[in-house]
Design a protein around this motif. Structure first.
Motif, PDB file in Angstrom:
ATOM      1  N   SER A  48       0.851  -1.195   0.000  1.00 44.78           N
ATOM      2  CA  SER A  48       0.000   0.000   0.000  1.00 44.78           C
ATOM      3  C   SER A  48       0.887   1.245   0.000  1.00 44.78           C
ATOM      4  CB  SER A  48      -0.921   0.000   1.220  1.00 44.78           C
ATOM      5  OG  SER A  48      -1.761  -1.136   1.232  1.00 44.78           O
ATOM      6  N   PRO A  49       1.640   1.461  -1.085  1.00 45.44           N
ATOM      7  CA  PRO A  49       2.586   2.580  -1.122  1.00 45.44           C
ATOM      8  C   PRO A  49       1.874   3.929  -1.222  1.00 45.44           C
ATOM      9  CG  PRO A  49       2.464   1.556  -3.274  1.00 45.44           C
ATOM     10  CD  PRO A  49       1.638   0.702  -2.349  1.00 45.44           C
ATOM     11  N   GLU A  50       2.607   4.950  -0.819  1.00 48.36           N
ATOM     12  CA  GLU A  50       2.096   6.321  -0.890  1.00 48.36           C
ATOM     13  C   GLU A  50       3.100   7.169  -1.656  1.00 48.36           C
ATOM     14  OE1 GLU A  50       1.741   9.855   2.329  1.00 48.36           O
ATOM     15  OE2 GLU A  50       0.555   8.064   2.796  1.00 48.36           O
ATOM     16  N   PHE A  51       2.624   7.903  -2.651  1.00 48.75           N
ATOM     17  CA  PHE A  51       3.493   8.723  -3.483  1.00 48.75           C
ATOM     18  C   PHE A  51       3.085  10.189  -3.394  1.00 48.75           C
ATOM     19  CE2 PHE A  51       3.239   4.513  -5.353  1.00 48.75           C
ATOM     20  CZ  PHE A  51       4.569   4.188  -5.583  1.00 48.75           C
ATOM     21  N   THR A  52       4.057  11.052  -3.634  1.00 47.18           N
ATOM     22  CA  THR A  52       3.793  12.489  -3.719  1.00 47.18           C
ATOM     23  C   THR A  52       4.273  12.982  -5.074  1.00 47.18           C
ATOM     24  OG1 THR A  52       4.067  12.798  -1.327  1.00 47.18           O
ATOM     25  CG2 THR A  52       4.225  14.754  -2.710  1.00 47.18           C
ATOM     26  N   PHE A  53       3.378  13.603  -5.832  1.00 46.33           N
ATOM     27  CA  PHE A  53       3.710  14.207  -7.125  1.00 46.33           C
ATOM     28  C   PHE A  53       3.809  15.720  -6.926  1.00 46.33           C
ATOM     29  CE2 PHE A  53       2.473  10.144  -8.507  1.00 46.33           C
ATOM     30  CZ  PHE A  53       2.628   9.981  -9.875  1.00 46.33           C
ATOM     31  N   ILE A  54       4.895  16.314  -7.396  1.00 45.31           N
ATOM     32  CA  ILE A  54       5.056  17.768  -7.303  1.00 45.31           C
ATOM     33  C   ILE A  54       5.304  18.318  -8.701  1.00 45.31           C
ATOM     34  CG2 ILE A  54       6.311  19.668  -6.242  1.00 45.31           C
ATOM     35  CD1 ILE A  54       7.076  17.859  -3.969  1.00 45.31           C
ATOM     36  N   PHE A  55       4.492  19.286  -9.104  1.00 43.61           N
ATOM     37  CA  PHE A  55       4.546  19.858 -10.452  1.00 43.61           C
ATOM     38  C   PHE A  55       4.969  21.324 -10.412  1.00 43.61           C
ATOM     39  CE2 PHE A  55       1.467  16.447 -10.403  1.00 43.61           C
ATOM     40  CZ  PHE A  55       1.774  15.723 -11.552  1.00 43.61           C
ATOM     41  N   ASP A  56       5.331  21.835 -11.583  1.00 39.74           N
ATOM     42  CA  ASP A  56       5.645  23.260 -11.725  1.00 39.74           C
ATOM     43  C   ASP A  56       5.022  23.763 -13.015  1.00 39.74           C
ATOM     44  OD1 ASP A  56       6.598  25.787 -11.586  1.00 39.74           O
ATOM     45  OD2 ASP A  56       8.703  25.289 -11.768  1.00 39.74           O
ATOM     46  N   PRO A  57       3.698  23.892 -13.056  1.00 40.89           N
ATOM     47  CA  PRO A  57       3.016  24.289 -14.291  1.00 40.89           C
ATOM     48  C   PRO A  57       3.233  25.740 -14.666  1.00 40.89           C
ATOM     49  CG  PRO A  57       1.469  24.185 -12.468  1.00 40.89           C
ATOM     50  CD  PRO A  57       2.766  23.641 -11.955  1.00 40.89           C
TER      51      PRO A  57
ATOM     52  N   GLY B 252      17.273  14.496 -16.029  1.00 44.51           N
ATOM     53  CA  GLY B 252      17.350  14.032 -14.662  1.00 44.51           C
ATOM     54  C   GLY B 252      17.271  15.168 -13.672  1.00 44.51           C
ATOM     55  N   ILE B 253      17.723  16.362 -14.054  1.00 43.71           N
ATOM     56  CA  ILE B 253      17.708  17.504 -13.160  1.00 43.71           C
ATOM     57  C   ILE B 253      16.434  18.313 -13.313  1.00 43.71           C
ATOM     58  CG2 ILE B 253      18.855  19.675 -12.593  1.00 43.71           C
ATOM     59  CD1 ILE B 253      21.472  18.391 -13.385  1.00 43.71           C
ATOM     60  N   PHE B 254      16.036  18.580 -14.553  1.00 43.77           N
ATOM     61  CA  PHE B 254      14.964  19.541 -14.766  1.00 43.77           C
ATOM     62  C   PHE B 254      13.576  18.914 -14.831  1.00 43.77           C
ATOM     63  CE2 PHE B 254      17.501  23.193 -15.015  1.00 43.77           C
ATOM     64  CZ  PHE B 254      18.674  22.857 -15.648  1.00 43.77           C
ATOM     65  N   ASN B 255      13.488  17.576 -14.989  1.00 47.87           N
ATOM     66  CA  ASN B 255      12.194  16.906 -14.916  1.00 47.87           C
ATOM     67  C   ASN B 255      11.104  17.588 -15.733  1.00 47.87           C
ATOM     68  OD1 ASN B 255      13.240  14.958 -13.246  1.00 47.87           O
ATOM     69  ND2 ASN B 255      12.326  15.741 -11.380  1.00 47.87           N
ATOM     70  N   TRP B 256      11.280  17.628 -17.031  1.00 42.52           N
ATOM     71  CA  TRP B 256      10.330  18.351 -17.866  1.00 42.52           C
ATOM     72  C   TRP B 256       8.915  17.804 -17.768  1.00 42.52           C
ATOM     73  CZ3 TRP B 256       7.644  15.691 -21.531  1.00 42.52           C
ATOM     74  CH2 TRP B 256       8.211  14.516 -22.042  1.00 42.52           C
ATOM     75  N   TRP B 257       8.748  16.527 -17.443  1.00 43.37           N
ATOM     76  CA  TRP B 257       7.410  15.945 -17.323  1.00 43.37           C
ATOM     77  C   TRP B 257       6.562  16.741 -16.333  1.00 43.37           C
ATOM     78  CZ3 TRP B 257      11.995  13.390 -16.392  1.00 43.37           C
ATOM     79  CH2 TRP B 257      12.416  12.472 -17.355  1.00 43.37           C
ATOM     80  N   PHE B 258       7.192  17.180 -15.243  1.00 42.08           N
ATOM     81  CA  PHE B 258       6.460  17.838 -14.162  1.00 42.08           C
ATOM     82  C   PHE B 258       6.345  19.346 -14.374  1.00 42.08           C
ATOM     83  CE2 PHE B 258       8.545  14.000 -12.762  1.00 42.08           C
ATOM     84  CZ  PHE B 258       7.436  13.275 -12.358  1.00 42.08           C
ATOM     85  N   ARG B 259       6.811  19.784 -15.543  1.00 43.90           N
ATOM     86  CA  ARG B 259       6.621  21.177 -15.919  1.00 43.90           C
ATOM     87  C   ARG B 259       5.602  21.254 -17.058  1.00 43.90           C
ATOM     88  NH1 ARG B 259      11.674  24.662 -14.928  1.00 43.90           N
ATOM     89  NH2 ARG B 259      11.143  24.560 -12.738  1.00 43.90           N
ATOM     90  N   MET B 260       5.457  20.161 -17.813  1.00 44.79           N
ATOM     91  CA  MET B 260       4.421  20.096 -18.841  1.00 44.79           C
ATOM     92  C   MET B 260       3.077  19.704 -18.220  1.00 44.79           C
ATOM     93  SD  MET B 260       5.930  20.941 -21.643  1.00 44.79           S
ATOM     94  CE  MET B 260       4.640  20.521 -22.807  1.00 44.79           C
ATOM     95  N   ALA B 261       3.117  18.770 -17.254  1.00 41.14           N
ATOM     96  CA  ALA B 261       1.890  18.263 -16.633  1.00 41.14           C
ATOM     97  C   ALA B 261       1.484  19.154 -15.459  1.00 41.14           C
ATOM     98  CB  ALA B 261       2.105  16.832 -16.148  1.00 41.14           C
TER      99      ALA B 261
ATOM    100  N   GLN C 245       1.088  15.648 -23.066  1.00 39.84           N
ATOM    101  CA  GLN C 245       1.734  16.305 -24.201  1.00 39.84           C
ATOM    102  C   GLN C 245       3.252  16.255 -24.064  1.00 39.84           C
ATOM    103  OE1 GLN C 245       0.703  20.422 -24.539  1.00 39.84           O
ATOM    104  NE2 GLN C 245       2.003  20.792 -26.326  1.00 39.84           N
ATOM    105  N   VAL C 246       3.926  15.879 -25.134  1.00 38.65           N
ATOM    106  CA  VAL C 246       5.390  15.820 -25.149  1.00 38.65           C
ATOM    107  C   VAL C 246       5.916  17.043 -25.894  1.00 38.65           C
ATOM    108  CG1 VAL C 246       7.405  14.507 -25.915  1.00 38.65           C
ATOM    109  CG2 VAL C 246       5.376  13.307 -25.097  1.00 38.65           C
ATOM    110  N   PRO C 247       6.839  17.803 -25.296  1.00 39.42           N
ATOM    111  CA  PRO C 247       7.350  19.005 -25.964  1.00 39.42           C
ATOM    112  C   PRO C 247       8.049  18.668 -27.276  1.00 39.42           C
ATOM    113  CG  PRO C 247       8.648  18.488 -24.016  1.00 39.42           C
ATOM    114  CD  PRO C 247       7.448  17.601 -23.979  1.00 39.42           C
ATOM    115  N   GLN C 248       7.974  19.582 -28.221  1.00 39.08           N
ATOM    116  CA  GLN C 248       8.580  19.374 -29.537  1.00 39.08           C
ATOM    117  C   GLN C 248      10.073  19.106 -29.394  1.00 39.08           C
ATOM    118  OE1 GLN C 248       7.987  22.653 -32.170  1.00 39.08           O
ATOM    119  NE2 GLN C 248       8.886  21.642 -33.941  1.00 39.08           N
ATOM    120  N   GLY C 249      10.543  18.089 -30.118  1.00 34.43           N
ATOM    121  CA  GLY C 249      11.959  17.764 -30.077  1.00 34.43           C
ATOM    122  C   GLY C 249      12.324  16.749 -29.018  1.00 34.43           C
TER     123      GLY C 249
END
Length: 270
Positions: A146-155, A172-181, A254-258
């Motif tokens: 029963s794991p617990e996760f925390t998602f942190i975004f920067d929209p 690995g540093i900038f985590n673009w997934w959490f800036r797009m989502a 959405q995946v950023p262009q490139g």
């Protein structure tokens, strides 16, 4: 500190941000600036224009107060500590010791299509696309079903900023997934198939036939999880009970262009 000396320090701080990668401001950075004689408005401006990683625990705030940091600056530190920055975005899991540990993304080592099906492709036979991860176990081991996760975004960061900040593929540093989502619903949780003899884990990422072609995770393979908003950009994610095995979160938005979405956030349930 005289005016000339203060001006020199100010210029050093200003131009260092232009000449080199911008540093991350911490509690210690604030104390250092105060000891160097910077006025509150200078410290506040530096905080507001930098990446930050503040500790706003009671003991840490007490240390700032003892060091002579003003109430106005401490208030800003408390406010900024609630917001995600480049150093905080990502998926964290709750470890046994109660600490939140970051899940670093793993990169698919290759892909595989059913070669036989591809040759015999028809309306009845589909060719499955599979993405593969090396090894039969993740480095992120969770000893609970029963794991617990925390998602942190920067929209707040734009797509242009994402592309500039990720030059050189430094995901690995900038985590673009959490800036797009902007929330966990843009990710899917799936169980990985373990191939012991091939020493890999894999997931079906699409299907092809002579009639249709699809990509992404089939919804029937997606596992349920509940989502609770903690703050505007911070969410608690709790999956349904997971049996022992290999799992991962995959970004499906959405995946950023490139860019290509070739990474997953994998973990083991033991």
């Amino acid at each position: 500190m005289n005016l000339v000396k203060k001006t020199i320090y100010l210029l050093l701080f200003t131009f260092s941000g232009v000449l080199v990668a911008q540093e991350t401001i911490t509690n210690e950075s604030v104390v250092q600036m105060m000891e160097l004689g910077f006025d509150d408005y200078m410290i506040i401006d530096k905080i507001n224009t930098s990446d930050v990683k503040f500790d706003a625990s009671i003991s840490a705030l007490g240390n700032l107060k003892k060091a002579g940091v003003s109430s106005e600056v401490i208030s800003l530190i408390m406010d900024k500590s609630k917001q995600n920055t480049k150093s905080k975005t990502g998926i964290y899991y709750l470890a046994e010791n109660g600490e939140d540990k970051l899940i670093h993304p793993s990169v698919f080592s290759g892909s595989n299509s059913n070669a036989v099906a591809q040759k015999l492709v028809s309306g009845l036979i589909n060719s499955k696309k599979k993405a593969q991860l090396p090894g039969v176990h993740s480095n992120n081991v969770l000893k609970t079903n029963s794991p617990e996760f925390t998602f942190i975004f920067d929209p707040s960061v734009t797509e242009v900023d994402n592309m500039q900040n990720n030059q050189g593929g430094d995901t690995g540093i900038f985590n673009w997934w959490f800036r797009m989502a902007s929330n966990p619903n843009e990710f899917v949780l799936v169980k990985l198939t373990v191939k012991e003899r091939k020493n890999l884990r894999e997931v079906i990422t699409g299907k092809d036939s002579w009639i249709t072609s699809s990509s992404g995770i089939d919804p029937k393979y997606a596992l349920n999880f509940s989502m609770e908003e903690i703050e505007g950009n911070k969410f608690k994610v709790t999956p349904d009970t997971l049996e022992p095995g290999e799992y991962c979160f995959i970004y499906q938005g959405q995946v950023p262009q490139g860019r290509e979405n070739q990474s997953v956030f994998d973990f083991s349930i033991q």
